[in-house]
Design an enzyme around this catalytic site. Structure first.
Site, PDB file in Angstrom:
ATOM      1  N   GLY A 139       0.815  -1.218   0.000  1.00 24.82           N
ATOM      2  CA  GLY A 139       0.000   0.000   0.000  1.00 24.82           C
ATOM      3  C   GLY A 139       0.839   1.254   0.000  1.00 24.82           C
TER       4      GLY A 139
ATOM      5  N   GLY B 293       2.554   3.748   1.529  1.00 28.09           N
ATOM      6  CA  GLY B 293       3.088   4.041   2.857  1.00 28.09           C
ATOM      7  C   GLY B 293       3.463   5.504   3.020  1.00 28.09           C
ATOM      8  N   ARG B 294       3.781   6.136   1.896  1.00 28.22           N
ATOM      9  CA  ARG B 294       4.194   7.548   1.965  1.00 28.22           C
ATOM     10  C   ARG B 294       3.599   8.324   0.794  1.00 28.22           C
ATOM     11  NH1 ARG B 294      10.230   7.986  -0.525  1.00 28.22           N
ATOM     12  NH2 ARG B 294      10.109   6.207  -1.915  1.00 28.22           N
TER      13      ARG B 294
ATOM     14  N   LYS C 170       3.778  11.787  -3.570  1.00 29.03           N
ATOM     15  CA  LYS C 170       4.764  10.875  -2.973  1.00 29.03           C
ATOM     16  C   LYS C 170       5.585  11.691  -1.978  1.00 29.03           C
ATOM     17  CE  LYS C 170       7.746   7.300  -4.975  1.00 29.03           C
ATOM     18  NZ  LYS C 170       8.079   6.732  -6.283  1.00 29.03           N
TER      19      LYS C 170
ATOM     20  N   ASP D 159       9.203   6.282   7.346  1.00 28.24           N
ATOM     21  CA  ASP D 159       8.910   7.609   7.903  1.00 28.24           C
ATOM     22  C   ASP D 159       7.889   8.376   7.058  1.00 28.24           C
ATOM     23  OD1 ASP D 159      10.377   8.281   5.680  1.00 28.24           O
ATOM     24  OD2 ASP D 159      12.064   9.161   6.788  1.00 28.24           O
ATOM     25  N   GLY D 160       7.483   7.796   5.929  1.00 29.13           N
ATOM     26  CA  GLY D 160       6.473   8.454   5.099  1.00 29.13           C
ATOM     27  C   GLY D 160       7.009   9.592   4.252  1.00 29.13           C
TER      28      GLY D 160
ATOM     29  N   ARG E  51       2.536  13.542  -8.869  1.00 26.45           N
ATOM     30  CA  ARG E  51       2.613  12.809 -10.134  1.00 26.45           C
ATOM     31  C   ARG E  51       1.234  12.479 -10.665  1.00 26.45           C
ATOM     32  NH1 ARG E  51       5.270   6.960  -8.565  1.00 26.45           N
ATOM     33  NH2 ARG E  51       3.420   6.104  -7.593  1.00 26.45           N
TER      34      ARG E  51
ATOM     35  N   ASP F 185       4.016  -4.844  -7.411  1.00 23.26           N
ATOM     36  CA  ASP F 185       3.376  -3.596  -6.980  1.00 23.26           C
ATOM     37  C   ASP F 185       3.909  -2.408  -7.777  1.00 23.26           C
ATOM     38  OD1 ASP F 185       5.715  -4.450  -5.400  1.00 23.26           O
ATOM     39  OD2 ASP F 185       5.587  -2.472  -4.504  1.00 23.26           O
ATOM     40  N   ASN F 186       4.898  -2.640  -8.619  1.00 21.29           N
ATOM     41  CA  ASN F 186       5.441  -1.546  -9.429  1.00 21.29           C
ATOM     42  C   ASN F 186       5.151  -1.744 -10.906  1.00 21.29           C
ATOM     43  OD1 ASN F 186       6.490  -0.280  -7.169  1.00 21.29           O
ATOM     44  ND2 ASN F 186       8.498  -1.233  -7.361  1.00 21.29           N
TER      45      ASN F 186
HETATM   46  P1  AMP Z   1       8.788   1.100  -3.509  1.00 20.51           P
HETATM   47  O1  AMP Z   1      10.051   0.345  -3.300  1.00 20.51           O
HETATM   48  O2  AMP Z   1       8.974   2.584  -3.602  1.00 20.51           O
HETATM   49  O3  AMP Z   1       7.955   0.563  -4.613  1.00 20.51           O
HETATM   50  O4  AMP Z   1       7.963   0.922  -2.162  1.00 20.51           O
HETATM   51  C1  AMP Z   1       7.585  -0.321  -1.644  1.00 20.51           C
HETATM   52  C2  AMP Z   1       6.662  -0.138  -0.453  1.00 20.51           C
HETATM   53  O5  AMP Z   1       7.335   0.547   0.599  1.00 20.51           O
HETATM   54  C3  AMP Z   1       5.419   0.681  -0.738  1.00 20.51           C
HETATM   55  O6  AMP Z   1       4.383   0.122   0.027  1.00 20.51           O
HETATM   56  C4  AMP Z   1       5.804   2.055  -0.251  1.00 20.51           C
HETATM   57  O7  AMP Z   1       4.666   2.821   0.074  1.00 20.51           O
HETATM   58  C5  AMP Z   1       6.633   1.737   0.976  1.00 20.51           C
HETATM   59  N1  AMP Z   1       7.598   2.779   1.317  1.00 20.51           N
HETATM   60  C6  AMP Z   1       8.753   3.081   0.663  1.00 20.51           C
HETATM   61  N2  AMP Z   1       9.409   4.082   1.285  1.00 20.51           N
HETATM   62  C7  AMP Z   1       8.657   4.451   2.359  1.00 20.51           C
HETATM   63  C8  AMP Z   1       8.803   5.423   3.405  1.00 20.51           C
HETATM   64  N3  AMP Z   1       9.847   6.237   3.471  1.00 20.51           N
HETATM   65  N4  AMP Z   1       7.816   5.492   4.338  1.00 20.51           N
HETATM   66  C9  AMP Z   1       6.763   4.675   4.283  1.00 20.51           C
HETATM   67  N5  AMP Z   1       6.578   3.733   3.345  1.00 20.51           N
HETATM   68  C10 AMP Z   1       7.508   3.617   2.386  1.00 20.51           C
HETATM   69 MG    MG Z   2       6.365   1.142  -5.534  1.00 15.52          MG
END
Ligand code: AMP
Ligand code: MG
Length: 467
Positions: free
Chosen positions: A81, A83-84, A104, A116-117, A167, A238-239
């Site tokens: 989901g 997260g940030r 984002k 940390d979001g 975005r 998820d990407n």
């Molecule tokens: P990503 O690698 O960017 O595709 O992210 C994978 C997952 O990690 C997704 O659920 C993101 O929302 C979560 N995520 C990545 N970085 C952060 C962050 N700094 N704080 C909270 N969630 C994160």
């Molecule tokens: Mg992602």
């Protein structure tokens, strides 16, 4: 100016949309704004630059954090989901279709787990420049509307300045969105999500047709990535979008010397997402999508599986058509060129030839001046022989020039621009954006942007995931 955003996604699948507010940004500072995109979305750039800044960081109205699951490096996580990130809602584009407006780096959400979001200026500028370069290359992608500095300090290995990226996408539905819905066991939710995807992307399609179209779109997308040397770097489920748009510019990078095993991502130890593995991975991800959609294909499970396999079986054909057709276009020739292509890739690999420079220099070779292209090779006899065979097919020099970019976001220049941007100097980023958003045709004074990185840079270059 008041902006009316619709809540299509949240209405269709409320179980997958957690209403949430972005973290307050008391003193937002605009770093970069995509004025043409703003206008296409009916947003006034002058307003966005001034009173609209709170809107651009999500401080005008709540959004929703989207739920999704995903296979990351092959391992399944049932709950990832946003997260940030937050979906603020949908805007109507000038072409009449809806576009997600998504943030984002807008603070922790219930999906944040240990994160940390937040997002740092560097990676958000990186997504901006890479996505806009991809768009200019004609490759389906999410777009970047703006990067706004938040003034917050983001703690990574070092303290970094924080930012929010706004975005835009035709949707943020991912393979992982369907995995999430399926995993709940609620077939009604799965059906509503699929109905939403159909309405959004392929009106009138059946569920099976939706899947077939996603297979075709992703096969073509990956071929198009590879035709410009793009390595996504983190093709987790998820990407990967249902729309076939490139999403989540984390550890991605453009290959320089042609080598199918090229990996830049610091976390991709096994080379799962190497340049040449991308079609296999996309097909693997699509098999996960098929599994999620099975109950919608047919009531009888065996029947559903056989329909899914048949549709998945079209991946290779779609990919090969796009890849071979694309290479043929890059060479400016028609007809059966398979042996010529195979020999070329062998030569490029063996001679460590910069992929982008070679194809770009072919235009001169088609006009009679082969030296710029041949000088990239050590095996001169090999390339001379190849060029003679290619010329005998009567390549169209203008066509070669039209399809092969001169300016791609070179890794060393991206890093340089991000470092300067993070330190408050946006000049290098603006110049890089100018080069890569008009990638075709040489422009005087921009030679620097066409050249590969120095050897010692490329040998050790590593990218880091979405941090
Ligand atoms: P990503 O690698 O960017 O595709 O992210 C994978 C997952 O990690 C997704 O659920 C993101 O929302 C979560 N995520 C990545 N970085 C952060 C962050 N700094 N704080 C909270 N969630 C994160
Ligand atoms: Mg992602």
């Amino acid at each position: 100016m008041s902006i009316s955003l619709s809540s299509d996604f949240a209405r269709a699948v409320p179980e997958m949309a957690v209403s949430w507010e972005a973290v307050p940004v008391p003193e937002p500072v605009l770093l970069v704004l995509n004025e043409p995109l703003a206008k296409e979305l009916g947003l006034d750039p002058a307003w966005l630059r001034s009173d609209g800044l709170p809107f651009l960081v999500g401080n005008e109205a709540p959004g929703v954090a989207q739920a999704y699951a995903g296979h990351q490096f092959g391992g399944y996580s049932p709950r990832l989901g946003d997260g940030r990130a937050l979906l603020l809602g949908e805007l109507t584009h000038a072409d009449g279709t809806l576009r997600d407006l998504h943030l984002k780096g807008s603070g922790r959400t219930p999906f944040a787990r240990g994160g940390d979001g937040l997002a740092a200026v560097g990676p958000m500028l990186r997504e901006y420049v890479l996505s806009e370069a991809m768009h200019a290359l004609g490759i389906p992608t999410t777009r970047s509307l703006a990067v706004v500095a938040t003034g917050a300090v983001v703690h990574r290995e070092l303290p970094l300045p924080g930012a929010v990226l706004a975005r835009v996408a035709s949707s943020h539905l991912r393979v992982g969105s369907f995995q999430y819905a399926r995993n709940t066991g609620d077939h009604d939710l799965l059906r509503r999500l699929a109905d939403h995807a159909i309405a959004r992307h392929h009106p009138g399609s059946t569920y099976l047709e939706l899947f077939e179209r996603v297979v075709a779109a992703q096969a073509e997308l990956v071929a198009r990535w590879m035709l410009v040397g793009f390595i996504h770097g983190v093709m987790n489920t998820d990407n990967m979008t249902i729309s076939g748009e490139t999403i989540d510019y984390g550890p991605c990078a453009f290959m320089e010397a042609y080598d199918p095993t090229t990996v830049y991502s610091s976390i991709d130890h096994g080379g799962r997402y190497a340049y040449g593995n991308q079609p296999i991975v996309a097909e693997w991800n699509l098999a996960r999508l098929a599994e999620a959609l099975l109950p919608l294909f047919a009531d009888d499970e065996d029947r559903a599986v056989s329909l899914a396999l048949e549709a998945l079986g079209t991946f290779d054909g779609h990919f090969e058509r796009a890849w071979i057709g694309g290479l043929r276009a890059k060479l400016g020739v028609t007809g059966d060129v398979q042996p010529l292509l195979k020999d070329l890739l062998t030569l490029l690999h063996a001679n460590h030839v910069d992929f982008t420079s070679f194809f770009h220099r072919l235009a001169a070779a088609a006009r009679g001046d082969a030296e710029p292209a041949r000088s990239l090779f050590l095996d001169l006899a090999g390339i001379d022989d190849w060029i003679a065979r290619w010329r005998s097919l009567g390549p169209d020099a203008d066509a070669v020039e039209r399809v092969n970019p001169v300016y791609i976001p070179r890794n060393h220049l991206v890093e340089e621009a991000l470092a300067a941007g993070s330190a408050g100097d946006l000049g290098p980023l603006e110049r890089l954006l100018d080069a890569v958003t008009s990638p075709y045709g040489e422009r005087p004074g921009l030679e620097h942007f066409a050249a590969p990185a120095p050897q010692d840079f490329s040998a050790t270059y590593r990218t880091f995931c979405g941090t």
